[in-house]
Design a protein around this motif. Structure first.
Motif, PDB file in Angstrom:
ATOM      1  N   GLY A  62     -40.667  18.377   7.727  1.00  0.00           N
ATOM      2  CA  GLY A  62     -40.146  18.300   6.362  1.00  0.00           C
ATOM      3  C   GLY A  62     -41.200  18.655   5.328  1.00  0.00           C
ATOM      4  N   LEU A  63     -42.409  18.171   5.521  1.00  0.00           N
ATOM      5  CA  LEU A  63     -43.478  18.471   4.577  1.00  0.00           C
ATOM      6  C   LEU A  63     -43.882  19.942   4.649  1.00  0.00           C
ATOM      7  CD1 LEU A  63     -45.282  17.307   2.400  1.00  0.00           C
ATOM      8  CD2 LEU A  63     -46.932  16.692   4.170  1.00  0.00           C
ATOM      9  N   VAL A  64     -43.914  20.491   5.838  1.00  0.00           N
ATOM     10  CA  VAL A  64     -44.232  21.916   6.008  1.00  0.00           C
ATOM     11  C   VAL A  64     -43.199  22.766   5.261  1.00  0.00           C
ATOM     12  CG1 VAL A  64     -44.277  23.811   7.700  1.00  0.00           C
ATOM     13  CG2 VAL A  64     -45.564  21.701   8.135  1.00  0.00           C
ATOM     14  N   ARG A  65     -41.919  22.438   5.439  1.00  0.00           N
ATOM     15  CA  ARG A  65     -40.858  23.185   4.739  1.00  0.00           C
ATOM     16  C   ARG A  65     -40.968  23.014   3.230  1.00  0.00           C
ATOM     17  NH1 ARG A  65     -37.882  21.661   9.140  1.00  0.00           N
ATOM     18  NH2 ARG A  65     -37.076  19.788   8.155  1.00  0.00           N
ATOM     19  N   LYS A  66     -41.199  21.768   2.793  1.00  0.00           N
ATOM     20  CA  LYS A  66     -41.296  21.476   1.364  1.00  0.00           C
ATOM     21  C   LYS A  66     -42.448  22.239   0.708  1.00  0.00           C
ATOM     22  CE  LYS A  66     -41.243  17.712  -1.911  1.00  0.00           C
ATOM     23  NZ  LYS A  66     -40.309  16.658  -2.149  1.00  0.00           N
ATOM     24  N   CYS A  67     -43.519  22.429   1.456  1.00  0.00           N
ATOM     25  CA  CYS A  67     -44.677  23.169   0.932  1.00  0.00           C
ATOM     26  C   CYS A  67     -44.494  24.680   1.058  1.00  0.00           C
ATOM     27  CB  CYS A  67     -45.943  22.744   1.667  1.00  0.00           C
ATOM     28  SG  CYS A  67     -46.459  21.060   1.258  1.00  0.00           S
ATOM     29  N   GLY A  68     -43.407  25.105   1.668  1.00  0.00           N
ATOM     30  CA  GLY A  68     -43.128  26.536   1.803  1.00  0.00           C
ATOM     31  C   GLY A  68     -44.037  27.237   2.798  1.00  0.00           C
ATOM     32  N   ILE A  69     -44.498  26.494   3.774  1.00  0.00           N
ATOM     33  CA  ILE A  69     -45.393  27.062   4.789  1.00  0.00           C
ATOM     34  C   ILE A  69     -44.558  27.508   5.980  1.00  0.00           C
ATOM     35  CG2 ILE A  69     -47.326  26.577   6.327  1.00  0.00           C
ATOM     36  CD1 ILE A  69     -48.237  24.446   4.306  1.00  0.00           C
ATOM     37  N   GLU A  70     -44.909  28.651   6.527  1.00  0.00           N
ATOM     38  CA  GLU A  70     -44.191  29.181   7.680  1.00  0.00           C
ATOM     39  C   GLU A  70     -44.422  28.270   8.883  1.00  0.00           C
ATOM     40  OE1 GLU A  70     -44.143  33.175  10.486  1.00  0.00           O
ATOM     41  OE2 GLU A  70     -45.143  33.254   8.533  1.00  0.00           O
ATOM     42  N   GLU A  71     -43.320  27.847   9.519  1.00  0.00           N
ATOM     43  CA  GLU A  71     -43.417  26.976  10.690  1.00  0.00           C
ATOM     44  C   GLU A  71     -44.219  27.654  11.793  1.00  0.00           C
ATOM     45  OE1 GLU A  71     -39.853  25.064  12.106  1.00  0.00           O
ATOM     46  OE2 GLU A  71     -38.975  25.146  10.100  1.00  0.00           O
ATOM     47  N   HIS A  72     -44.947  26.850  12.566  1.00  0.00           N
ATOM     48  CA  HIS A  72     -45.737  27.286  13.713  1.00  0.00           C
ATOM     49  C   HIS A  72     -46.912  28.189  13.326  1.00  0.00           C
ATOM     50  CE1 HIS A  72     -42.568  25.423  15.965  1.00  0.00           C
ATOM     51  NE2 HIS A  72     -41.680  26.244  15.442  1.00  0.00           N
ATOM     52  N   SER A  73     -47.269  28.203  12.056  1.00  0.00           N
ATOM     53  CA  SER A  73     -48.439  28.962  11.620  1.00  0.00           C
ATOM     54  C   SER A  73     -49.650  28.036  11.629  1.00  0.00           C
ATOM     55  CB  SER A  73     -48.222  29.523  10.216  1.00  0.00           C
ATOM     56  OG  SER A  73     -48.106  28.470   9.277  1.00  0.00           O
ATOM     57  N   LEU A  74     -50.831  28.605  11.488  1.00  0.00           N
ATOM     58  CA  LEU A  74     -52.033  27.778  11.429  1.00  0.00           C
ATOM     59  C   LEU A  74     -51.995  26.824  10.227  1.00  0.00           C
ATOM     60  CD1 LEU A  74     -54.772  26.932  12.518  1.00  0.00           C
ATOM     61  CD2 LEU A  74     -55.783  28.848  11.259  1.00  0.00           C
ATOM     62  N   PRO A  75     -51.603  27.283   9.029  1.00  0.00           N
ATOM     63  CA  PRO A  75     -51.508  26.324   7.918  1.00  0.00           C
ATOM     64  C   PRO A  75     -50.510  25.187   8.191  1.00  0.00           C
ATOM     65  CG  PRO A  75     -51.530  28.557   7.064  1.00  0.00           C
ATOM     66  CD  PRO A  75     -51.406  28.665   8.566  1.00  0.00           C
ATOM     67  N   ALA A  76     -49.414  25.481   8.874  1.00  0.00           N
ATOM     68  CA  ALA A  76     -48.442  24.438   9.224  1.00  0.00           C
ATOM     69  C   ALA A  76     -49.064  23.443  10.192  1.00  0.00           C
ATOM     70  CB  ALA A  76     -47.192  25.060   9.833  1.00  0.00           C
ATOM     71  N   ARG A  77     -49.820  23.941  11.131  1.00  0.00           N
ATOM     72  CA  ARG A  77     -50.478  23.066  12.105  1.00  0.00           C
ATOM     73  C   ARG A  77     -51.542  22.202  11.435  1.00  0.00           C
ATOM     74  NH1 ARG A  77     -53.887  25.214  17.038  1.00  0.00           N
ATOM     75  NH2 ARG A  77     -54.700  23.210  17.681  1.00  0.00           N
ATOM     76  N   LEU A  78     -52.283  22.795  10.514  1.00  0.00           N
ATOM     77  CA  LEU A  78     -53.307  22.034   9.781  1.00  0.00           C
ATOM     78  C   LEU A  78     -52.662  20.912   8.964  1.00  0.00           C
ATOM     79  CD1 LEU A  78     -55.544  25.022   8.621  1.00  0.00           C
ATOM     80  CD2 LEU A  78     -56.188  23.244  10.274  1.00  0.00           C
ATOM     81  N   LEU A  79     -51.533  21.215   8.313  1.00  0.00           N
ATOM     82  CA  LEU A  79     -50.835  20.211   7.510  1.00  0.00           C
ATOM     83  C   LEU A  79     -50.219  19.129   8.396  1.00  0.00           C
ATOM     84  CD1 LEU A  79     -49.918  19.193   4.756  1.00  0.00           C
ATOM     85  CD2 LEU A  79     -47.930  20.726   4.940  1.00  0.00           C
ATOM     86  N   SER A  80     -49.613  19.522   9.495  1.00  0.00           N
ATOM     87  CA  SER A  80     -49.020  18.549  10.425  1.00  0.00           C
ATOM     88  C   SER A  80     -50.089  17.610  10.980  1.00  0.00           C
ATOM     89  CB  SER A  80     -48.329  19.263  11.585  1.00  0.00           C
ATOM     90  OG  SER A  80     -47.192  19.939  11.135  1.00  0.00           O
ATOM     91  N   THR A  81     -51.243  18.160  11.280  1.00  0.00           N
ATOM     92  CA  THR A  81     -52.352  17.347  11.776  1.00  0.00           C
ATOM     93  C   THR A  81     -52.779  16.338  10.721  1.00  0.00           C
ATOM     94  OG1 THR A  81     -53.126  19.136  13.209  1.00  0.00           O
ATOM     95  CG2 THR A  81     -54.729  17.435  12.651  1.00  0.00           C
TER      96      THR A  81
END
Length: 157
Positions: A62-81
């Protein structure tokens, strides 16, 4: 997928608990096997409770989508972490430092709680972030394979 989430929660809980308990007991300067085992046990129980109560995947996605980050990308992984780190680590660190504080004060020490907690929290947040970033995709790949699920999207790093 619910089974995958449960298995991921267990693996992450045990791994984080082990690493943070080891870090905490080693950095305290008073490492003992019983102290480590008690810390690891309590930490594991707390981590499992967090893992079962907090829908981490839903929160992270949800946070990845809200931030407009492409799922399964490095920025998405950094944010999920970061999300996992900020959910688990402060609670685990607080409980471990509080337990050490109670033991120290029971033995006559005047250990200051807040400075000990802040120092431990900073160190734990850094170490836990690195651990989560490294092991989470490995565990996910392992759990998916164990459950006969294939075709996980690769990180676009």
């Amino acid at each position: 997928m619910k089974k995958v989430g449960l298995q991921m929660s267990i693996l992450m809980a045990v791994t984080l608990s082990f690493c943070l308990s080891l870090l905490g007991t080693l950095s305290s300067g008073h490492f003992t096997v019983p102290g480590f085992l008690m810390s690891f046990g309590i930490s594991t129980v707390i981590s499992l409770i967090i893992g079962f109560l907090v829908p981490m995947k839903k929160l992270e996605d949800g946070l990845v989508r809200k931030c407009g980050i492409e799922e399964h990308s490095l920025p998405a992984r950094l944010l999920s972490t970061l999300v996992s780190d900020l959910v688990y680590t402060p609670i685990l660190t607080f409980s471990m430092v509080f337990m050490a504080y109670k033991q120290a004060t029971a033995h006559g020490s005047n250990m200051p709680f807040l400075p000990s907690f802040i120092k431990s929290l900073i160190l734990s947040l850094i170490v836990a972030y690195i651990i989560i970033f490294i092991v989470k995709p490995l565990f996910l790949k392992f759990v998916m394979k164990q459950n006969g699920i294939s075709g996980m999207p690769a990180d676009k790093s």
